[in-house]
Write a protein that holds these residues in place. Structure first.
Motif, PDB file in Angstrom:
ATOM      1  N   VAL A   6       5.457   9.926  -3.177  1.00 37.44           N
ATOM      2  CA  VAL A   6       5.246   9.095  -4.369  1.00 37.44           C
ATOM      3  C   VAL A   6       4.309   7.946  -4.035  1.00 37.44           C
ATOM      4  O   VAL A   6       3.380   7.631  -4.788  1.00 37.44           O
ATOM      5  CB  VAL A   6       6.585   8.552  -4.911  1.00 37.44           C
ATOM      6  CG1 VAL A   6       6.333   7.551  -6.029  1.00 37.44           C
ATOM      7  CG2 VAL A   6       7.459   9.689  -5.407  1.00 37.44           C
ATOM      8  N   LEU A   7       4.546   7.320  -2.897  1.00 36.45           N
ATOM      9  CA  LEU A   7       3.708   6.204  -2.461  1.00 36.45           C
ATOM     10  C   LEU A   7       2.263   6.660  -2.283  1.00 36.45           C
ATOM     11  O   LEU A   7       1.323   5.977  -2.709  1.00 36.45           O
ATOM     12  CB  LEU A   7       4.259   5.641  -1.145  1.00 36.45           C
ATOM     13  CG  LEU A   7       3.917   4.197  -0.793  1.00 36.45           C
ATOM     14  CD1 LEU A   7       4.501   3.240  -1.824  1.00 36.45           C
ATOM     15  CD2 LEU A   7       4.432   3.851   0.593  1.00 36.45           C
ATOM     16  N   GLY A  42       4.040  -2.961  -4.595  1.00 34.72           N
ATOM     17  CA  GLY A  42       4.269  -4.112  -3.725  1.00 34.72           C
ATOM     18  C   GLY A  42       4.308  -3.712  -2.263  1.00 34.72           C
ATOM     19  O   GLY A  42       3.770  -4.413  -1.393  1.00 34.72           O
ATOM     20  N   HIS A  43       4.935  -2.567  -1.972  1.00 35.26           N
ATOM     21  CA  HIS A  43       4.974  -2.054  -0.602  1.00 35.26           C
ATOM     22  C   HIS A  43       3.562  -1.733  -0.108  1.00 35.26           C
ATOM     23  O   HIS A  43       3.212  -2.017   1.045  1.00 35.26           O
ATOM     24  CB  HIS A  43       5.844  -0.798  -0.517  1.00 35.26           C
ATOM     25  CG  HIS A  43       7.310  -1.047  -0.713  1.00 35.26           C
ATOM     26  ND1 HIS A  43       7.934  -2.173  -0.242  1.00 35.26           N
ATOM     27  CD2 HIS A  43       8.272  -0.314  -1.332  1.00 35.26           C
ATOM     28  CE1 HIS A  43       9.223  -2.135  -0.553  1.00 35.26           C
ATOM     29  NE2 HIS A  43       9.450  -1.016  -1.220  1.00 35.26           N
ATOM     30  N   LEU A  44       2.770  -1.123  -1.003  1.00 37.84           N
ATOM     31  CA  LEU A  44       1.393  -0.792  -0.633  1.00 37.84           C
ATOM     32  C   LEU A  44       0.589  -2.056  -0.358  1.00 37.84           C
ATOM     33  O   LEU A  44      -0.183  -2.117   0.615  1.00 37.84           O
ATOM     34  CB  LEU A  44       0.727   0.024  -1.747  1.00 37.84           C
ATOM     35  CG  LEU A  44       1.000   1.532  -1.777  1.00 37.84           C
ATOM     36  CD1 LEU A  44       0.380   2.150  -3.022  1.00 37.84           C
ATOM     37  CD2 LEU A  44       0.453   2.208  -0.520  1.00 37.84           C
ATOM     38  N   TYR A  64      -3.302  -3.076 -11.433  1.00 39.78           N
ATOM     39  CA  TYR A  64      -3.542  -2.998  -9.989  1.00 39.78           C
ATOM     40  C   TYR A  64      -4.843  -2.269  -9.687  1.00 39.78           C
ATOM     41  O   TYR A  64      -5.236  -1.352 -10.399  1.00 39.78           O
ATOM     42  CB  TYR A  64      -2.380  -2.288  -9.298  1.00 39.78           C
ATOM     43  CG  TYR A  64      -1.088  -3.089  -9.328  1.00 39.78           C
ATOM     44  CD1 TYR A  64      -0.687  -3.846  -8.225  1.00 39.78           C
ATOM     45  CD2 TYR A  64      -0.280  -3.092 -10.462  1.00 39.78           C
ATOM     46  CE1 TYR A  64       0.482  -4.584  -8.258  1.00 39.78           C
ATOM     47  CE2 TYR A  64       0.897  -3.838 -10.507  1.00 39.78           C
ATOM     48  CZ  TYR A  64       1.275  -4.570  -9.404  1.00 39.78           C
ATOM     49  OH  TYR A  64       2.436  -5.319  -9.437  1.00 39.78           O
ATOM     50  N   GLN A  65      -5.502  -2.717  -8.604  1.00 44.20           N
ATOM     51  CA  GLN A  65      -6.785  -2.128  -8.226  1.00 44.20           C
ATOM     52  C   GLN A  65      -6.969  -2.230  -6.711  1.00 44.20           C
ATOM     53  O   GLN A  65      -6.575  -3.220  -6.089  1.00 44.20           O
ATOM     54  CB  GLN A  65      -7.935  -2.862  -8.925  1.00 44.20           C
ATOM     55  CG  GLN A  65      -9.317  -2.301  -8.603  1.00 44.20           C
ATOM     56  CD  GLN A  65     -10.405  -3.084  -9.309  1.00 44.20           C
ATOM     57  OE1 GLN A  65     -10.256  -4.265  -9.570  1.00 44.20           O
ATOM     58  NE2 GLN A  65     -11.496  -2.421  -9.631  1.00 44.20           N
ATOM     59  N   ILE A  66      -7.551  -1.180  -6.134  1.00 47.92           N
ATOM     60  CA  ILE A  66      -7.935  -1.220  -4.719  1.00 47.92           C
ATOM     61  C   ILE A  66      -9.373  -1.716  -4.628  1.00 47.92           C
ATOM     62  O   ILE A  66     -10.262  -1.211  -5.327  1.00 47.92           O
ATOM     63  CB  ILE A  66      -7.822   0.177  -4.069  1.00 47.92           C
ATOM     64  CG1 ILE A  66      -6.357   0.624  -4.023  1.00 47.92           C
ATOM     65  CG2 ILE A  66      -8.402   0.159  -2.650  1.00 47.92           C
ATOM     66  CD1 ILE A  66      -6.153   2.013  -3.457  1.00 47.92           C
ATOM     67  N   CYS A  67      -9.617  -2.722  -3.798  1.00 45.58           N
ATOM     68  CA  CYS A  67     -10.968  -3.262  -3.664  1.00 45.58           C
ATOM     69  C   CYS A  67     -11.220  -3.661  -2.218  1.00 45.58           C
ATOM     70  O   CYS A  67     -10.308  -3.687  -1.388  1.00 45.58           O
ATOM     71  CB  CYS A  67     -11.166  -4.460  -4.595  1.00 45.58           C
ATOM     72  SG  CYS A  67     -10.135  -5.866  -4.183  1.00 45.58           S
ATOM     73  N   THR A  68     -12.472  -3.958  -1.914  1.00 46.82           N
ATOM     74  CA  THR A  68     -12.822  -4.393  -0.559  1.00 46.82           C
ATOM     75  C   THR A  68     -12.471  -5.867  -0.386  1.00 46.82           C
ATOM     76  O   THR A  68     -12.403  -6.623  -1.354  1.00 46.82           O
ATOM     77  CB  THR A  68     -14.324  -4.205  -0.297  1.00 46.82           C
ATOM     78  OG1 THR A  68     -15.059  -4.924  -1.303  1.00 46.82           O
ATOM     79  CG2 THR A  68     -14.699  -2.741  -0.359  1.00 46.82           C
ATOM     80  N   ARG A  69     -12.253  -6.265   0.845  1.00 48.31           N
ATOM     81  CA  ARG A  69     -11.958  -7.667   1.129  1.00 48.31           C
ATOM     82  C   ARG A  69     -13.250  -8.487   1.040  1.00 48.31           C
ATOM     83  O   ARG A  69     -14.338  -8.010   1.387  1.00 48.31           O
ATOM     84  CB  ARG A  69     -11.337  -7.824   2.517  1.00 48.31           C
ATOM     85  CG  ARG A  69      -9.950  -7.194   2.620  1.00 48.31           C
ATOM     86  CD  ARG A  69      -9.265  -7.542   3.926  1.00 48.31           C
ATOM     87  NE  ARG A  69      -7.984  -6.861   4.009  1.00 48.31           N
ATOM     88  CZ  ARG A  69      -6.854  -7.327   3.465  1.00 48.31           C
ATOM     89  NH1 ARG A  69      -6.877  -8.489   2.815  1.00 48.31           N
ATOM     90  NH2 ARG A  69      -5.725  -6.647   3.569  1.00 48.31           N
ATOM     91  N   GLU A  70     -13.082  -9.725   0.583  1.00 47.98           N
ATOM     92  CA  GLU A  70     -14.238 -10.591   0.343  1.00 47.98           C
ATOM     93  C   GLU A  70     -15.089 -10.790   1.587  1.00 47.98           C
ATOM     94  O   GLU A  70     -16.321 -10.874   1.511  1.00 47.98           O
ATOM     95  CB  GLU A  70     -13.759 -11.952  -0.167  1.00 47.98           C
ATOM     96  CG  GLU A  70     -13.082 -11.892  -1.526  1.00 47.98           C
ATOM     97  CD  GLU A  70     -12.552 -13.246  -1.945  1.00 47.98           C
ATOM     98  OE1 GLU A  70     -12.761 -14.220  -1.189  1.00 47.98           O
ATOM     99  OE2 GLU A  70     -11.938 -13.336  -3.012  1.00 47.98           O
TER     100      GLU A  70
END
Length: 204
Positions: A6-7, A42-44, A64-70
């Motif tokens: 699921v994760l 939250g775990h992710l 929620y969104q996955i993005c690159t670090r600044e």
């Protein structure tokens, strides 16, 4: 489907979505409770932060969104050959602040505060995806209403407009003395309509 699967499914869907995705949509696809999806997100987030890699999961207005670090932005731009955006002018920043702190405003409201024409700044902010049209007021002339976008929240690392820093006290006091946006717009527009009607009666 076990919890690890699921994760992994949630991670894959958020990545594939590109734009911020609502937990309810993820829950609908997986046929599980929204609360469980939020907990797993939250775990992710914690796992990404602990790993301290090039990616992170952010929450934008409840999505929620996955993005690159600044800190890796320059390298990413170099790889994709993306030119740096032209910095916002002081005028554009002022317009953006008015829109953000008032949540929904018309062009005439912005120009009344700044005392100058703001069409150029508004168009620039729309082009950069920081503000957008939110509809029209149900008043004569149907003036457009502008508000901030999810991109604005991402750019300023905000979860919602409620996370904006407090205004200085003198500015806040001025805001309290102002009539609400929609009452003020209605009052002015209706007054103009009445004046035009009176002129027509005088001519006849």
């Amino acid at each position: 489907m076990n919890s690890n699967n699921v994760l992994a499914s949630i991670e894959a869907m958020v990545f594939a979505a590109g734009d911020p995705v609502e937990p309810s949509k993820l829950a609908e696809v997986l046929d599980i409770d929204v609360e469980n999806v939020i907990k797993m997100l939250g775990h992710l987030q914690a796992a990404y932060d602990e790993r301290n890699g090039g990616l992170r999961i952010i929450r934008v207005d409840g999505k929620y969104q996955i993005c690159t670090r600044e800190e890796y932005g320059e390298e990413v731009r170099g790889l994709l050959e993306i030119k740096k955006n032209t910095p916002l002018s002081q005028a554009a920043f002022e317009v953006l602040a008015i829109v953000a702190y008032n949540k929904s405003v018309t062009r005439s409201f912005i120009e009344q505060i700044r005392g100058v024409d703001c069409s150029g700044s508004i168009a620039n902010l729309i082009q950069k995806g920081l503000i957008e049209e939110k509809g029209r007021l149900d008043l004569p002339g149907r003036p457009l209403v502008y508000g901030t976008t999810d991109r604005f929240l991402r750019c300023f690392s905000l979860n919602s407009l409620e996370d904006l820093p407090d205004l200085p006290e003198d500015t806040a006091e001025k805001d309290e003395d102002q009539t609400s946006l929609f009452d003020k717009e209605k009052e002015e527009i209706l007054k103009e309509a009445e004046d035009e009607g009176d002129e027509e009666v005088d001519e006849t």
